[in-house]
Structure formats: structure tokens, C-alpha cells
Design a protein around this motif. Structure first.
Motif, PDB file in Angstrom:
ATOM      1  N   MET A 173     -42.669  44.826 -15.023  1.00  0.00           N
ATOM      2  CA  MET A 173     -42.206  45.351 -13.743  1.00  0.00           C
ATOM      3  C   MET A 173     -43.057  44.808 -12.596  1.00  0.00           C
ATOM      4  SD  MET A 173     -39.920  47.288 -12.263  1.00  0.00           S
ATOM      5  CE  MET A 173     -39.260  48.508 -13.424  1.00  0.00           C
ATOM      6  N   THR A 174     -44.380  44.765 -12.810  1.00  0.00           N
ATOM      7  CA  THR A 174     -45.271  44.245 -11.768  1.00  0.00           C
ATOM      8  C   THR A 174     -45.006  42.772 -11.513  1.00  0.00           C
ATOM      9  OG1 THR A 174     -46.984  45.827 -12.452  1.00  0.00           O
ATOM     10  CG2 THR A 174     -47.677  44.004 -11.057  1.00  0.00           C
ATOM     11  N   ALA A 175     -44.765  42.008 -12.577  1.00  0.00           N
ATOM     12  CA  ALA A 175     -44.484  40.583 -12.422  1.00  0.00           C
ATOM     13  C   ALA A 175     -43.206  40.359 -11.616  1.00  0.00           C
ATOM     14  CB  ALA A 175     -44.370  39.914 -13.796  1.00  0.00           C
ATOM     15  N   LEU A 176     -42.171  41.148 -11.901  1.00  0.00           N
ATOM     16  CA  LEU A 176     -40.923  41.023 -11.151  1.00  0.00           C
ATOM     17  C   LEU A 176     -41.135  41.428  -9.697  1.00  0.00           C
ATOM     18  CD1 LEU A 176     -37.885  40.563 -10.949  1.00  0.00           C
ATOM     19  CD2 LEU A 176     -37.538  42.922 -11.762  1.00  0.00           C
ATOM     20  N   TYR A 177     -41.833  42.530  -9.490  1.00  0.00           N
ATOM     21  CA  TYR A 177     -42.116  43.039  -8.148  1.00  0.00           C
ATOM     22  C   TYR A 177     -42.877  42.015  -7.312  1.00  0.00           C
ATOM     23  CZ  TYR A 177     -44.852  45.896  -4.809  1.00  0.00           C
ATOM     24  OH  TYR A 177     -45.484  46.407  -3.704  1.00  0.00           O
ATOM     25  N   LEU A 195     -41.430  54.240  -7.083  1.00  0.00           N
ATOM     26  CA  LEU A 195     -40.500  55.101  -7.824  1.00  0.00           C
ATOM     27  C   LEU A 195     -40.596  54.843  -9.326  1.00  0.00           C
ATOM     28  CD1 LEU A 195     -37.402  54.893  -5.451  1.00  0.00           C
ATOM     29  CD2 LEU A 195     -38.750  56.948  -5.962  1.00  0.00           C
ATOM     30  N   TYR A 196     -40.814  53.588  -9.699  1.00  0.00           N
ATOM     31  CA  TYR A 196     -41.032  53.257 -11.117  1.00  0.00           C
ATOM     32  C   TYR A 196     -42.279  53.976 -11.631  1.00  0.00           C
ATOM     33  CZ  TYR A 196     -43.017  50.654 -15.020  1.00  0.00           C
ATOM     34  OH  TYR A 196     -43.609  50.313 -16.212  1.00  0.00           O
ATOM     35  N   CYS A 197     -43.375  53.917 -10.864  1.00  0.00           N
ATOM     36  CA  CYS A 197     -44.616  54.571 -11.277  1.00  0.00           C
ATOM     37  C   CYS A 197     -44.448  56.084 -11.346  1.00  0.00           C
ATOM     38  CB  CYS A 197     -45.742  54.195 -10.317  1.00  0.00           C
ATOM     39  SG  CYS A 197     -46.255  52.452 -10.410  1.00  0.00           S
ATOM     40  N   ALA A 205     -37.543  54.033 -16.448  1.00  0.00           N
ATOM     41  CA  ALA A 205     -37.096  53.455 -15.182  1.00  0.00           C
ATOM     42  C   ALA A 205     -36.818  51.974 -15.417  1.00  0.00           C
ATOM     43  CB  ALA A 205     -38.160  53.637 -14.102  1.00  0.00           C
ATOM     44  N   GLU A 206     -35.584  51.561 -15.212  1.00  0.00           N
ATOM     45  CA  GLU A 206     -35.196  50.176 -15.447  1.00  0.00           C
ATOM     46  C   GLU A 206     -35.688  49.276 -14.314  1.00  0.00           C
ATOM     47  OE1 GLU A 206     -33.975  49.363 -18.199  1.00  0.00           O
ATOM     48  OE2 GLU A 206     -33.280  51.301 -18.997  1.00  0.00           O
ATOM     49  N   VAL A 212     -53.546  38.694 -10.912  1.00  0.00           N
ATOM     50  CA  VAL A 212     -54.548  39.756 -10.782  1.00  0.00           C
ATOM     51  C   VAL A 212     -53.866  41.121 -10.695  1.00  0.00           C
ATOM     52  CG1 VAL A 212     -56.397  40.680  -9.344  1.00  0.00           C
ATOM     53  CG2 VAL A 212     -56.211  38.209  -9.685  1.00  0.00           C
ATOM     54  N   ALA A 213     -52.738  41.184  -9.987  1.00  0.00           N
ATOM     55  CA  ALA A 213     -52.024  42.456  -9.816  1.00  0.00           C
ATOM     56  C   ALA A 213     -51.562  43.037 -11.148  1.00  0.00           C
ATOM     57  CB  ALA A 213     -50.827  42.271  -8.888  1.00  0.00           C
ATOM     58  N   LEU A 214     -51.283  42.191 -12.113  1.00  0.00           N
ATOM     59  CA  LEU A 214     -50.841  42.672 -13.419  1.00  0.00           C
ATOM     60  C   LEU A 214     -51.854  43.625 -14.041  1.00  0.00           C
ATOM     61  CD1 LEU A 214     -49.424  39.397 -15.054  1.00  0.00           C
ATOM     62  CD2 LEU A 214     -48.133  41.252 -14.004  1.00  0.00           C
ATOM     63  N   PHE A 215     -53.128  43.435 -13.707  1.00  0.00           N
ATOM     64  CA  PHE A 215     -54.192  44.193 -14.356  1.00  0.00           C
ATOM     65  C   PHE A 215     -54.594  45.465 -13.614  1.00  0.00           C
ATOM     66  CE2 PHE A 215     -54.585  39.865 -15.905  1.00  0.00           C
ATOM     67  CZ  PHE A 215     -54.741  40.061 -17.266  1.00  0.00           C
ATOM     68  N   TYR A 216     -54.162  45.607 -12.339  1.00  0.00           N
ATOM     69  CA  TYR A 216     -54.623  46.806 -11.642  1.00  0.00           C
ATOM     70  C   TYR A 216     -53.545  47.516 -10.811  1.00  0.00           C
ATOM     71  CZ  TYR A 216     -54.761  44.969  -6.826  1.00  0.00           C
ATOM     72  OH  TYR A 216     -54.420  44.494  -5.592  1.00  0.00           O
ATOM     73  N   CYS A 217     -52.511  46.823 -10.388  1.00  0.00           N
ATOM     74  CA  CYS A 217     -51.564  47.404  -9.450  1.00  0.00           C
ATOM     75  C   CYS A 217     -50.861  48.663  -9.982  1.00  0.00           C
ATOM     76  CB  CYS A 217     -50.540  46.349  -9.025  1.00  0.00           C
ATOM     77  SG  CYS A 217     -49.491  46.875  -7.643  1.00  0.00           S
ATOM     78  N   PRO A 218     -50.264  48.639 -11.185  1.00  0.00           N
ATOM     79  CA  PRO A 218     -49.595  49.863 -11.665  1.00  0.00           C
ATOM     80  C   PRO A 218     -50.565  51.022 -11.826  1.00  0.00           C
ATOM     81  CG  PRO A 218     -48.995  47.947 -13.005  1.00  0.00           C
ATOM     82  CD  PRO A 218     -50.142  47.533 -12.161  1.00  0.00           C
ATOM     83  N   ASN A 219     -51.764  50.724 -12.324  1.00  0.00           N
ATOM     84  CA  ASN A 219     -52.755  51.779 -12.501  1.00  0.00           C
ATOM     85  C   ASN A 219     -53.151  52.381 -11.162  1.00  0.00           C
ATOM     86  OD1 ASN A 219     -55.848  52.634 -12.729  1.00  0.00           O
ATOM     87  ND2 ASN A 219     -54.955  52.793 -14.779  1.00  0.00           N
ATOM     88  N   TYR A 220     -53.330  51.547 -10.169  1.00  0.00           N
ATOM     89  CA  TYR A 220     -53.718  52.015  -8.829  1.00  0.00           C
ATOM     90  C   TYR A 220     -52.667  52.961  -8.255  1.00  0.00           C
ATOM     91  CZ  TYR A 220     -55.007  51.636  -3.851  1.00  0.00           C
ATOM     92  OH  TYR A 220     -55.349  51.901  -2.556  1.00  0.00           O
TER      93      TYR A 220
END
Length: 270
Positions: free
Chosen positions: A29-33, A73-75, A84-85, A223-231
Motif C-alpha cells: 500500500m505504501t509503495a502504491l501511495y 483511511l487504510y491505516c 482495506a483494499e 525509506v517510506a516503506l520502513f516507517y510511514c505506515p507505522n508513523y
């Protein structure tokens, strides 16, 4: 009003566990975003100047606002244990008008407070931190309601939100430093061209500026792959605590199951 001292490391661990159990991959999801944001940035850059360029830049910014809403909204769905698709990224289109108005008003209010000095501007930015979250959870409320709810929810928590942001500063620096250096170099050379007539280079490190911009954008994605969803998920955890202790927005969104120690203290940044 009762406040809570939030255990930040614990919230990060909880968010990581939730993301590991997500049915739709957080990294996917982060990669697509991030890919869509990069694409919008490239389209805006290639749009050139003039009326068409301005129109494309504005349109790209609006689409970016929708994507930010969709990713959050995904998070939110991950925190609820819901599926969440990938199309969730575009759910913000259903209330895009309010998103745009909220962005404009938030920027205006923060700017006006910044005219007093930088510190009031920073405090204002944290005061309205949850306005988007309120609107994402309940698009039926007005923009002013979302802002007012955020003011009450962040009371007593601004300093903790600041420390949360500070704990992710290293990731943000790692992601943005290459682009920041390139921007600084371009600005320096343009200034030299204006002041002294020195020709500005069209390439750096042997690569065209557009190619470097793309490379550094892909670095930000990695870099976002490793922290963005968690943040985002940790911010939502703080949001749930703020709702519960303030009584504002209570019952909207996922329940906050974290057990914390209550304390009564004034908000240092309020």
C-alpha cells in the motif's frame, strides 16, 4: 480534564504488530501511495510554466490531498482489524471539497499565528493536528467542527505529539536529505545566474536534474516503506487516547485498548 502520559515505544510496537497482521500488505500500500505521489510530482514538473502548468500543479496537489486521506483511511482500517483494499487510496474523493477547504483553513490559521512568532505557529500546527483525522472518520461533520474538535483533543497532548514527531525525525531526514541537497545546489546556481550571470548547469553528478529528482523520489519511497505506515498508525493511537480522555469524538473509530497511567497536568505547548 484528565491527560495520559503515553508510552511511545509501546505504541510503536503495537502499531508494528497490527501492520504485520494486516490483510493487505502495508509495504504494498505504501509503495502504491508513494508511487502515485511521485507520478503526480513528475506530471507537475513536466507541466511547465504558464496557465497550463499552474492548472496541472493545482490539480496534482488536490489529487495528493485525496491520496493522503486514502492512505490514512487504510491505516485506520488496519487499527480496526478490517480489510482495506488498494482502492481505499481514492476514498477521499467522496468528500474532496471538505478536504481542500480544511487544508486551506489550516494553512491560513497556522500562517496567521506564525505572524506573531515561530513558536505560536508551531503550537497552532499541533492544535489542528487531528482535524483531518476527525474529518476522515466522520465526513459528515463540517470543516469548522473538525478544527474545533482538534483544538479540544490536542489540549494537554501537544508536547507529546512533538516528541512523537521528533522520534521519527531521523527517518524523515534520511528520506529527504538527498532531495534537499539537490534543491540547495539548484537554488545556489540559479541565484548565481541572476546575480552574476554565471550559467546554471542543466545536470548534476553527470545526470539531468529530472533524472536525479526521480532517483531521489524513489529513494524516498524506499525509506517510506520502513516507517510511514507505522508513523501514521502511532499517530492514530495517540488520536484515540486524546478522544477518550477529552470525550471529544469518543466512539468514532477504533477503540484504544492501551492501558496508560493517568495524570493531571497543564499542556506545556497549549
Amino acid at each position: 480534564m484528565t491527560f495520559e502520559q503515553i508510552d511511545r515505544p509501546q505504541r510503536k510496537r503495537e502499531a508494528a504488530e497490527l501492520l504485520r497482521s494486516a490483510e493487505v500488505s502495508p509495504k504494498g500500500m505504501t509503495a502504491l501511495y508513494m508511487s502515485l505521489l511521485i507520478l503526480l510530482g513528475l506530471i507537475s514538473t513536466l507541466g511547465g510554466s504558464g496557465f497550463l502548468g499552474i492548472f496541472i500543479s493545482i490539480l496534482s496537489a488536490l489529487l495528493g490531498t485525496v491520496l493522503v486521506a486514502g492512505f490514512t483511511l487504510y491505516c485506520m482500517a488496519v487499527r480496526r482489524g478490517e480489510r482495506a483494499e488498494y482502492l481505499t487510496l481514492f476514498d477521499g474523493f467522496s468528500f474532496v471539497g471538505k478536504l481542500i477547504l480544511l487544508d486551506l483553513l489550516t494553512t491560513l490559521f497556522v500562517f496567521l499565528w506564525s505572524l506573531l512568532f515561530i513558536i505560536p505557529g508551531i503550537v497552532a500546527a499541533y492544535r489542528y493536528r487531528y482535524a483531518k483525522f476527525n474529518l476522515y472518520e466522520n465526513p459528515g461533520i463540517s470543516v469548522m467542527e473538525a478544527l474545533d474538535m482538534s483544538k479540544r483533543q490536542t489540549y494537554g497532548y501537544k508536547s507529546q505529539l512533538f516528541m512523537l514527531d521528533l522520534s521519527y525525525f531521523g527517518w524523515a531526514l534520511l528520506a529527504g536529505l538527498p532531495s534537499a541537497i539537490l534543491t540547495q545546489m539548484i537554488t545556489r546556481d540559479i541565484t548565481a545566474n541572476i546575480l552574476y550571470g554565471i550559467p546554471a548547469p542543466s545536470a548534476y553528478f553527470g545526470l539531468p536534474i529530472l533524472a536525479l529528482d526521480l532517483i531521489f523520489s524513489l529513494w524516498q519511497l524506499l525509506v517510506a516503506l520502513f516507517y510511514c505506515p507505522n508513523y501514521i498508525c502511532v499517530q492514530l493511537s495517540y488520536f484515540e487516547t486524546s478522544k477518550r480522555t477529552s470525550g471529544v469524538g469518543e466512539g468514532e473509530g477504533p477503540a484504544d485498548s492501551s492501558s496508560q497511567t493517568s495524570w493531571n497536568a497543564p499542556d506545556g505547548l497549549n
